[in-house]
Scaffold this motif. Structure first.
Motif, PDB file in Angstrom:
ATOM      1  N   LYS A 134      20.260  76.870  79.815  1.00 53.56           N
ATOM      2  CA  LYS A 134      20.769  77.022  78.445  1.00 53.56           C
ATOM      3  C   LYS A 134      20.047  78.108  77.660  1.00 53.56           C
ATOM      4  O   LYS A 134      20.329  78.298  76.489  1.00 53.56           O
ATOM      5  CB  LYS A 134      20.677  75.686  77.718  1.00 53.56           C
ATOM      6  CG  LYS A 134      21.613  74.654  78.333  1.00 53.56           C
ATOM      7  CD  LYS A 134      21.785  73.453  77.462  1.00 53.56           C
ATOM      8  CE  LYS A 134      22.873  72.564  78.038  1.00 53.56           C
ATOM      9  NZ  LYS A 134      23.228  71.466  77.155  1.00 53.56           N
ATOM     10  N   HIS A 135      19.103  78.836  78.298  1.00 53.93           N
ATOM     11  CA  HIS A 135      18.381  79.905  77.618  1.00 53.93           C
ATOM     12  C   HIS A 135      18.848  81.247  78.163  1.00 53.93           C
ATOM     13  O   HIS A 135      19.023  81.407  79.364  1.00 53.93           O
ATOM     14  CB  HIS A 135      16.874  79.768  77.829  1.00 53.93           C
ATOM     15  CG  HIS A 135      16.305  78.522  77.245  1.00 53.93           C
ATOM     16  ND1 HIS A 135      16.144  78.340  75.893  1.00 53.93           N
ATOM     17  CD2 HIS A 135      15.875  77.380  77.838  1.00 53.93           C
ATOM     18  CE1 HIS A 135      15.637  77.138  75.676  1.00 53.93           C
ATOM     19  NE2 HIS A 135      15.469  76.542  76.836  1.00 53.93           N
ATOM     20  N   GLY A 136      19.054  82.207  77.268  1.00 52.15           N
ATOM     21  CA  GLY A 136      19.485  83.537  77.681  1.00 52.15           C
ATOM     22  C   GLY A 136      20.708  83.969  76.903  1.00 52.15           C
ATOM     23  O   GLY A 136      21.201  83.253  76.044  1.00 52.15           O
ATOM     24  N   PHE A 137      21.205  85.135  77.249  1.00 48.81           N
ATOM     25  CA  PHE A 137      22.328  85.704  76.506  1.00 48.81           C
ATOM     26  C   PHE A 137      23.686  85.328  77.085  1.00 48.81           C
ATOM     27  O   PHE A 137      24.713  85.622  76.486  1.00 48.81           O
ATOM     28  CB  PHE A 137      22.193  87.238  76.434  1.00 48.81           C
ATOM     29  CG  PHE A 137      22.294  87.892  77.782  1.00 48.81           C
ATOM     30  CD1 PHE A 137      23.532  88.241  78.302  1.00 48.81           C
ATOM     31  CD2 PHE A 137      21.161  88.130  78.540  1.00 48.81           C
ATOM     32  CE1 PHE A 137      23.629  88.830  79.543  1.00 48.81           C
ATOM     33  CE2 PHE A 137      21.254  88.726  79.787  1.00 48.81           C
ATOM     34  CZ  PHE A 137      22.495  89.068  80.285  1.00 48.81           C
ATOM     35  N   HIS A 138      23.719  84.709  78.266  1.00 45.55           N
ATOM     36  CA  HIS A 138      25.006  84.354  78.873  1.00 45.55           C
ATOM     37  C   HIS A 138      25.741  83.357  77.974  1.00 45.55           C
ATOM     38  O   HIS A 138      25.132  82.564  77.266  1.00 45.55           O
ATOM     39  CB  HIS A 138      24.794  83.781  80.284  1.00 45.55           C
ATOM     40  CG  HIS A 138      23.942  82.550  80.307  1.00 45.55           C
ATOM     41  ND1 HIS A 138      22.566  82.584  80.154  1.00 45.55           N
ATOM     42  CD2 HIS A 138      24.258  81.242  80.466  1.00 45.55           C
ATOM     43  CE1 HIS A 138      22.082  81.356  80.212  1.00 45.55           C
ATOM     44  NE2 HIS A 138      23.096  80.523  80.403  1.00 45.55           N
ATOM     45  N   GLN A 139      27.050  83.400  78.034  1.00 46.66           N
ATOM     46  CA  GLN A 139      27.867  82.509  77.210  1.00 46.66           C
ATOM     47  C   GLN A 139      28.285  81.242  77.954  1.00 46.66           C
ATOM     48  O   GLN A 139      28.364  80.176  77.366  1.00 46.66           O
ATOM     49  CB  GLN A 139      29.115  83.251  76.706  1.00 46.66           C
ATOM     50  CG  GLN A 139      28.791  84.432  75.813  1.00 46.66           C
ATOM     51  CD  GLN A 139      28.014  84.040  74.576  1.00 46.66           C
ATOM     52  OE1 GLN A 139      28.433  83.152  73.837  1.00 46.66           O
ATOM     53  NE2 GLN A 139      26.872  84.670  74.361  1.00 46.66           N
ATOM     54  N   VAL A 140      28.559  81.401  79.257  1.00 47.49           N
ATOM     55  CA  VAL A 140      29.022  80.282  80.071  1.00 47.49           C
ATOM     56  C   VAL A 140      28.025  80.061  81.201  1.00 47.49           C
ATOM     57  O   VAL A 140      27.575  81.008  81.850  1.00 47.49           O
ATOM     58  CB  VAL A 140      30.432  80.571  80.650  1.00 47.49           C
ATOM     59  CG1 VAL A 140      30.891  79.445  81.568  1.00 47.49           C
ATOM     60  CG2 VAL A 140      31.432  80.769  79.519  1.00 47.49           C
ATOM     61  N   ARG A 141      27.656  78.821  81.433  1.00 46.28           N
ATOM     62  CA  ARG A 141      26.734  78.462  82.507  1.00 46.28           C
ATOM     63  C   ARG A 141      27.504  78.438  83.829  1.00 46.28           C
ATOM     64  O   ARG A 141      28.566  77.819  83.917  1.00 46.28           O
ATOM     65  CB  ARG A 141      26.123  77.094  82.212  1.00 46.28           C
ATOM     66  CG  ARG A 141      25.324  77.090  80.922  1.00 46.28           C
ATOM     67  CD  ARG A 141      24.955  75.702  80.435  1.00 46.28           C
ATOM     68  NE  ARG A 141      24.352  74.918  81.489  1.00 46.28           N
ATOM     69  CZ  ARG A 141      24.704  73.662  81.781  1.00 46.28           C
ATOM     70  NH1 ARG A 141      25.631  73.038  81.091  1.00 46.28           N
ATOM     71  NH2 ARG A 141      24.102  73.022  82.759  1.00 46.28           N
ATOM     72  N   THR A 142      26.969  79.125  84.847  1.00 49.63           N
ATOM     73  CA  THR A 142      27.693  79.253  86.112  1.00 49.63           C
ATOM     74  C   THR A 142      26.803  79.009  87.324  1.00 49.63           C
ATOM     75  O   THR A 142      25.583  79.165  87.264  1.00 49.63           O
ATOM     76  CB  THR A 142      28.313  80.663  86.249  1.00 49.63           C
ATOM     77  OG1 THR A 142      27.273  81.642  86.166  1.00 49.63           O
ATOM     78  CG2 THR A 142      29.361  80.915  85.184  1.00 49.63           C
ATOM     79  N   GLY A 162      30.455  75.125  81.466  1.00 48.16           N
ATOM     80  CA  GLY A 162      30.673  75.109  80.019  1.00 48.16           C
ATOM     81  C   GLY A 162      29.732  76.063  79.288  1.00 48.16           C
ATOM     82  O   GLY A 162      28.905  76.741  79.895  1.00 48.16           O
ATOM     83  N   LYS A 163      29.868  76.089  77.988  1.00 44.38           N
ATOM     84  CA  LYS A 163      29.054  76.993  77.176  1.00 44.38           C
ATOM     85  C   LYS A 163      27.609  76.533  77.163  1.00 44.38           C
ATOM     86  O   LYS A 163      27.319  75.354  77.265  1.00 44.38           O
ATOM     87  CB  LYS A 163      29.603  77.056  75.759  1.00 44.38           C
ATOM     88  CG  LYS A 163      30.973  77.710  75.703  1.00 44.38           C
ATOM     89  CD  LYS A 163      31.427  77.933  74.282  1.00 44.38           C
ATOM     90  CE  LYS A 163      32.810  78.513  74.268  1.00 44.38           C
ATOM     91  NZ  LYS A 163      32.804  79.948  74.159  1.00 44.38           N
TER      92      LYS A 163
END
Length: 164
Positions: A134-142, A162-163
């Protein structure tokens, strides 16, 4: 046939959605930035785990996991590291070895950008699963899930959690 879950950049985050997918495979591979050994302990309790440390990982994690892992999964030569670059612009720590002795599958994390691409010149498949933390600039966790059957990598799936 070996079913693999590939994840990276958990940054100390583990949750039921990650663990649900981890239960469905034969092996779990973590491409670094683990953040806390709680993450890898939870994964190891479910399935065999292969992992490398990343740039945010402390000395405890670095004692348990190496910077690079090169191994065979069935008949596929795999090299996993956290910071590796992308074809054809590999990182300075990986470039010479990839050119001299290319693996069939090269895995890195770090960028938080999910990317799967072929290096046609070297015959290398590159995978970066993005980030499932959940840390970082990504929008969706993959994450990525795929199968290795002998010398074949197949049935590649992108898993969106999800986000962040």
């Amino acid at each position: 046939m070996t079913r693999v879950l590939l994840l990276s950049d958990t940054h100390s985050h583990i949750d039921d959605s990650i663990l649900k997918y981890a239960q469905q495979v034969d092996e779990i591979w973590h491409a670094g930035d683990i953040g806390d050994l709680v993450v890898t302990d939870a994964l190891k309790n479910l399935k065999p785990l292969r992992a490398v440390y990343g740039n945010i990982d402390n000395d405890k994690i670095q004692l348990e996991f190496s910077e690079h892992q090169r191994f065979l999964c069935e008949q596929v030569d795999v090299w996993m590291t956290h910071i590796g670059g992308y074809p054809p612009k590999y990182n300075s720590r990986t470039r010479d070895e990839i050119r001299k002795n290319p693996p069939k599958l090269f895995i890195s994390g770090h960028s938080h950008i999910l990317k799967v691409m072929n290096d046609k010149q070297l015959g290398v498949l590159h995978m970066n699963p993005g980030a499932c933390g959940k840390h970082g600039f990504h929008q969706v966790r993959t994450m990525l899930r795929f199968k290795i059957d002998g010398a074949t990598i197949k049935d590649l799936e992108v898993i969106e959690l999800g986000k962040r």
